[in-house]
Design a protein around this motif. Structure first.
Motif, PDB file in Angstrom:
ATOM      1  N   SER A 282     -70.980 -48.732   1.937  1.00 40.17           N
ATOM      2  CA  SER A 282     -69.584 -48.500   1.561  1.00 40.17           C
ATOM      3  C   SER A 282     -69.483 -47.494   0.419  1.00 40.17           C
ATOM      4  CB  SER A 282     -68.930 -49.818   1.122  1.00 40.17           C
ATOM      5  OG  SER A 282     -68.925 -50.752   2.181  1.00 40.17           O
ATOM      6  N   LEU A 283     -68.420 -46.726   0.438  1.00 44.88           N
ATOM      7  CA  LEU A 283     -68.097 -45.822  -0.667  1.00 44.88           C
ATOM      8  C   LEU A 283     -67.117 -46.563  -1.568  1.00 44.88           C
ATOM      9  CD1 LEU A 283     -67.619 -42.586   1.455  1.00 44.88           C
ATOM     10  CD2 LEU A 283     -69.538 -43.099  -0.055  1.00 44.88           C
ATOM     11  N   GLU A 284     -67.614 -47.058  -2.701  1.00 46.66           N
ATOM     12  CA  GLU A 284     -66.837 -47.963  -3.535  1.00 46.66           C
ATOM     13  C   GLU A 284     -66.151 -47.287  -4.716  1.00 46.66           C
ATOM     14  OE1 GLU A 284     -66.300 -50.937  -2.684  1.00 46.66           O
ATOM     15  OE2 GLU A 284     -67.861 -51.415  -1.228  1.00 46.66           O
ATOM     16  N   ARG A 285     -66.737 -46.203  -5.253  1.00 46.17           N
ATOM     17  CA  ARG A 285     -66.205 -45.602  -6.482  1.00 46.17           C
ATOM     18  C   ARG A 285     -66.231 -44.077  -6.393  1.00 46.17           C
ATOM     19  NH1 ARG A 285     -69.413 -47.759 -11.512  1.00 46.17           N
ATOM     20  NH2 ARG A 285     -67.833 -46.430 -12.504  1.00 46.17           N
ATOM     21  N   ASN A 286     -65.321 -43.463  -7.156  1.00 41.97           N
ATOM     22  CA  ASN A 286     -65.291 -42.002  -7.307  1.00 41.97           C
ATOM     23  C   ASN A 286     -65.221 -41.269  -5.966  1.00 41.97           C
ATOM     24  OD1 ASN A 286     -65.525 -42.107 -10.186  1.00 41.97           O
ATOM     25  ND2 ASN A 286     -67.725 -42.506  -9.939  1.00 41.97           N
ATOM     26  N   VAL A 287     -64.435 -41.783  -5.033  1.00 40.07           N
ATOM     27  CA  VAL A 287     -64.416 -41.181  -3.699  1.00 40.07           C
ATOM     28  C   VAL A 287     -63.851 -39.756  -3.735  1.00 40.07           C
ATOM     29  CG1 VAL A 287     -64.333 -43.376  -2.456  1.00 40.07           C
ATOM     30  CG2 VAL A 287     -62.201 -42.266  -3.148  1.00 40.07           C
ATOM     31  N   GLY A 288     -62.895 -39.501  -4.642  1.00 44.79           N
ATOM     32  CA  GLY A 288     -62.345 -38.151  -4.745  1.00 44.79           C
ATOM     33  C   GLY A 288     -63.386 -37.152  -5.191  1.00 44.79           C
ATOM     34  N   LYS A 289     -64.124 -37.496  -6.233  1.00 53.06           N
ATOM     35  CA  LYS A 289     -65.159 -36.605  -6.736  1.00 53.06           C
ATOM     36  C   LYS A 289     -66.290 -36.439  -5.717  1.00 53.06           C
ATOM     37  CE  LYS A 289     -64.216 -37.625 -11.597  1.00 53.06           C
ATOM     38  NZ  LYS A 289     -64.693 -38.258 -12.842  1.00 53.06           N
ATOM     39  N   ILE A 290     -66.612 -37.526  -5.014  1.00 51.46           N
ATOM     40  CA  ILE A 290     -67.654 -37.439  -3.984  1.00 51.46           C
ATOM     41  C   ILE A 290     -67.220 -36.484  -2.868  1.00 51.46           C
ATOM     42  CG2 ILE A 290     -68.853 -38.729  -2.158  1.00 51.46           C
ATOM     43  CD1 ILE A 290     -68.850 -41.145  -4.046  1.00 51.46           C
ATOM     44  N   MET A 291     -65.943 -36.556  -2.492  1.00 50.48           N
ATOM     45  CA  MET A 291     -65.454 -35.666  -1.439  1.00 50.48           C
ATOM     46  C   MET A 291     -65.545 -34.206  -1.877  1.00 50.48           C
ATOM     47  SD  MET A 291     -61.688 -35.351   0.306  1.00 50.48           S
ATOM     48  CE  MET A 291     -61.093 -34.450  -1.131  1.00 50.48           C
ATOM     49  N   PHE A 292     -65.083 -33.911  -3.082  1.00 51.33           N
ATOM     50  CA  PHE A 292     -65.156 -32.536  -3.573  1.00 51.33           C
ATOM     51  C   PHE A 292     -66.606 -32.076  -3.705  1.00 51.33           C
ATOM     52  CE2 PHE A 292     -60.741 -33.170  -5.377  1.00 51.33           C
ATOM     53  CZ  PHE A 292     -60.154 -32.192  -4.593  1.00 51.33           C
ATOM     54  N   ALA A 293     -67.479 -32.969  -4.176  1.00 55.21           N
ATOM     55  CA  ALA A 293     -68.894 -32.618  -4.312  1.00 55.21           C
ATOM     56  C   ALA A 293     -69.513 -32.332  -2.946  1.00 55.21           C
ATOM     57  CB  ALA A 293     -69.660 -33.738  -5.017  1.00 55.21           C
ATOM     58  N   SER A 294     -69.080 -33.067  -1.935  1.00 56.64           N
ATOM     59  CA  SER A 294     -69.619 -32.861  -0.585  1.00 56.64           C
ATOM     60  C   SER A 294     -69.185 -31.515  -0.025  1.00 56.64           C
ATOM     61  CB  SER A 294     -69.162 -33.993   0.342  1.00 56.64           C
ATOM     62  OG  SER A 294     -69.629 -35.237  -0.112  1.00 56.64           O
ATOM     63  N   VAL A 295     -67.906 -31.157  -0.228  1.00 64.58           N
ATOM     64  CA  VAL A 295     -67.443 -29.853   0.252  1.00 64.58           C
ATOM     65  C   VAL A 295     -68.150 -28.735  -0.514  1.00 64.58           C
ATOM     66  CG1 VAL A 295     -65.438 -28.365   0.621  1.00 64.58           C
ATOM     67  CG2 VAL A 295     -65.220 -30.835   0.898  1.00 64.58           C
ATOM     68  N   ALA A 296     -68.361 -28.936  -1.832  1.00 66.40           N
ATOM     69  CA  ALA A 296     -69.117 -27.956  -2.616  1.00 66.40           C
ATOM     70  C   ALA A 296     -70.555 -27.862  -2.105  1.00 66.40           C
ATOM     71  CB  ALA A 296     -69.103 -28.330  -4.092  1.00 66.40           C
ATOM     72  N   GLY A 297     -71.153 -29.004  -1.770  1.00 68.76           N
ATOM     73  CA  GLY A 297     -72.500 -28.995  -1.191  1.00 68.76           C
ATOM     74  C   GLY A 297     -72.544 -28.237   0.118  1.00 68.76           C
ATOM     75  N   PHE A 298     -71.481 -28.365   0.907  1.00 67.12           N
ATOM     76  CA  PHE A 298     -71.353 -27.601   2.146  1.00 67.12           C
ATOM     77  C   PHE A 298     -71.387 -26.099   1.840  1.00 67.12           C
ATOM     78  CE2 PHE A 298     -68.748 -25.394   5.272  1.00 67.12           C
ATOM     79  CZ  PHE A 298     -69.156 -25.920   6.484  1.00 67.12           C
ATOM     80  N   GLY A 299     -70.652 -25.693   0.791  1.00 67.83           N
ATOM     81  CA  GLY A 299     -70.633 -24.281   0.412  1.00 67.83           C
ATOM     82  C   GLY A 299     -71.985 -23.797  -0.070  1.00 67.83           C
ATOM     83  N   VAL A 300     -72.672 -24.608  -0.887  1.00 70.19           N
ATOM     84  CA  VAL A 300     -74.003 -24.229  -1.388  1.00 70.19           C
ATOM     85  C   VAL A 300     -74.993 -24.118  -0.228  1.00 70.19           C
ATOM     86  CG1 VAL A 300     -75.960 -24.986  -2.787  1.00 70.19           C
ATOM     87  CG2 VAL A 300     -73.629 -25.181  -3.685  1.00 70.19           C
ATOM     88  N   ALA A 301     -74.934 -25.069   0.701  1.00 73.87           N
ATOM     89  CA  ALA A 301     -75.831 -25.031   1.863  1.00 73.87           C
ATOM     90  C   ALA A 301     -75.575 -23.776   2.693  1.00 73.87           C
ATOM     91  CB  ALA A 301     -75.641 -26.284   2.717  1.00 73.87           C
ATOM     92  N   THR A 302     -74.306 -23.378   2.802  1.00 76.06           N
ATOM     93  CA  THR A 302     -73.971 -22.138   3.514  1.00 76.06           C
ATOM     94  C   THR A 302     -74.596 -20.934   2.824  1.00 76.06           C
ATOM     95  OG1 THR A 302     -71.876 -23.092   4.287  1.00 76.06           O
ATOM     96  CG2 THR A 302     -72.069 -20.699   4.348  1.00 76.06           C
ATOM     97  N   LEU A 303     -74.552 -20.912   1.488  1.00 73.37           N
ATOM     98  CA  LEU A 303     -75.152 -19.808   0.736  1.00 73.37           C
ATOM     99  C   LEU A 303     -76.662 -19.763   0.929  1.00 73.37           C
ATOM    100  CD1 LEU A 303     -73.166 -19.917  -2.632  1.00 73.37           C
ATOM    101  CD2 LEU A 303     -73.203 -18.049  -0.980  1.00 73.37           C
TER     102      LEU A 303
END
Length: 409
Positions: A282-303
């Motif tokens: 389960s995703l219990e805490r900081n779901v907003g920050k986790i979502m933004f971090a995941s999209v940022a990770g997507f961008g870094v992986a693309t780079l």
């Protein structure tokens, strides 16, 4: 609100047999659709030898998915959703039977095949918002993110194995491929008949412009939903590097078709494994920050992928890209479903589907245009950097999402 919310929910999906029946029907129809996609493309090209007809197949599916999305969302909120899915899948099954019969008696030409594909696309457009809106009623709100992750795992499995299965079956001819697809759809229909699903159908409203655009107004008035849907739109638009995989495989990584196959599979494998993990945790805490971090990770992986000249590193980057995308997709999906009342889910899902379908197509077009101007590497770099810029901008514009602690508040 889930129909299970009045009782203490079990944390495991095993406690909800209705969900698993739903999951099996989704898996069967998704596999069937993937088989259809491969078989239709091969048969049409075999009949015509014209690459343009392959583009027309995509157009025959894309047009109804966009033009009929808002009416389909309205219908999903006005009628019993399971019955909508039963009717639409039955009509798709009949179109498949026509493909089987037409292939068996050698009656099909490219125009008739395109017509049947268009018919399938029309009913698929009405099926999608009704089917997606059913899931929150099958599990409690607390378990919904796990259910969404497990649902996504089935779609990923179909995306990975379905085309390969379709190509293998086509060795025996189009009748074999279409016949199996029809069988899979029949399994889905049987599962739907036995699915215990309760939908409180509201008082009927006319299909006018005011009601058709109710989903748009609803989204605009709610920053959380507007933020996650628009973030998805721009992330997909800028993250179209996978459309350039043939160029990277041949000209940059200097590999053959086998390498291209690995590159195409890597994001789906990453997404599939991450979906299994999310289905158990389960995703219990900081779901907003986790979502933004995941999209940022997507961008870094693309780079990383854009700048890599090594096949192994490129595969790792694409694997990570798919995994990050799955995390953000599950969080976005859960937030949209949980923030939307049941009587609006069909219309909100329909608007979201317009964004997704349009951005997928435009994202590939944007990547191709940038590649023509700046090269494949330049295009992917611009996409990765653009994704990071969008994440920063959305964190500033939508602080309510950045500060979000739990999926359900």
């Amino acid at each position: 609100m889930s129909t299970h919310s009045a009782v203490a929910p079990a944390s495991s999906l095993k406690a909800y047999p209705a969900f698993w029946r739903y999951w099996v029907t989704r898996l069967a129809s998704a596999f069937g659709f993937q088989v259809i996609s491969v078989a239709v493309g091969w048969q049409v090209y075999d009949l015509t030898g014209d690459p343009l007809t392959l583009g027309l197949i995509g157009l025959a599916q894309f047009i109804p998915s966009v033009l009929l999305a808002l009416p389909a969302g309205h219908v999903a909120d006005q009628f019993h959703r399971r019955n909508i899915v039963l009717v639409t899948q039955s009509c798709q099954w009949l179109a498949l039977v026509a493909l089987v019969g037409g292939s068996w008696f050698e009656l099909l030409d490219e125009q008739l095949i395109l017509l049947l594909v268009f018919i399938i696309g029309v009913f698929k457009a009405f099926e999608f918002p009704a089917l997606k809106s059913m899931l929150p009623a099958l599990v409690p709100d607390e378990v919904l993110p796990r259910a969404l992750a497990m649902d996504s795992s089935g779609i990923q499995m179909a995306s990975i194995a379905g085309p390969a299965l379709g190509g293998l079956l086509y060795i025996g001819g189009p009748v074999v491929a279409y016949g199996l697809a029809a069988g899979l759809y029949f399994i889905s229909l049987i599962g739907l008949f036995g699915l215990r699903y309760h939908h409180k159908v509201p008082k009927k409203q006319p299909m006018n412009l005011n009601n058709l655009f109710a989903g748009v107004r609803f989204i605009r008035a709610r920053p959380v939903i507007l933020g996650v849907i628009s973030l998805d739109l721009f992330a997909v638009l800028l993250g179209g590097a996978t459309a350039l995989l043939p160029i990277f495989a041949k000209d940059i990584l200097h590999t053959g078709p086998w390498g291209l196959g690995l590159l195409r599979a890597a994001p789906a494998v990453g997404a599939l494994l991450m979906s299994f993990w999310l289905a158990r945790h389960s995703l219990e805490r900081n779901v907003g920050k986790i979502m933004f971090a995941s999209v940022a990770g997507f961008g870094v992986a693309t780079l990383v992928f854009a700048l890599s000249t090594d096949l192994i590193l490129s595969l790792i980057a694409l694997f990570a890209l798919g995994a990050f995308d799955m995390v953000s997709m599950v969080i976005r999906g859960a937030l949209v479903q949980l923030e939307t009342p049941d009587e609006m889910r069909g219309r909100v899902t329909a608007v979201n589907s317009i964004f997704i379908n349009t951005s997928n197509q435009l994202g590939e077009f944007e990547s191709g245009m940038l590649a023509a101007a700046f090269g494949a590497v330049g295009s992917a770099v611009i996409g990765g950097v653009g994704t990071l810029v969008v994440v920063a901008a959305w964190m500033w514009m939508f602080p309510v999402i950045r500060q979000r602690q739990k999926l359900k508040e």
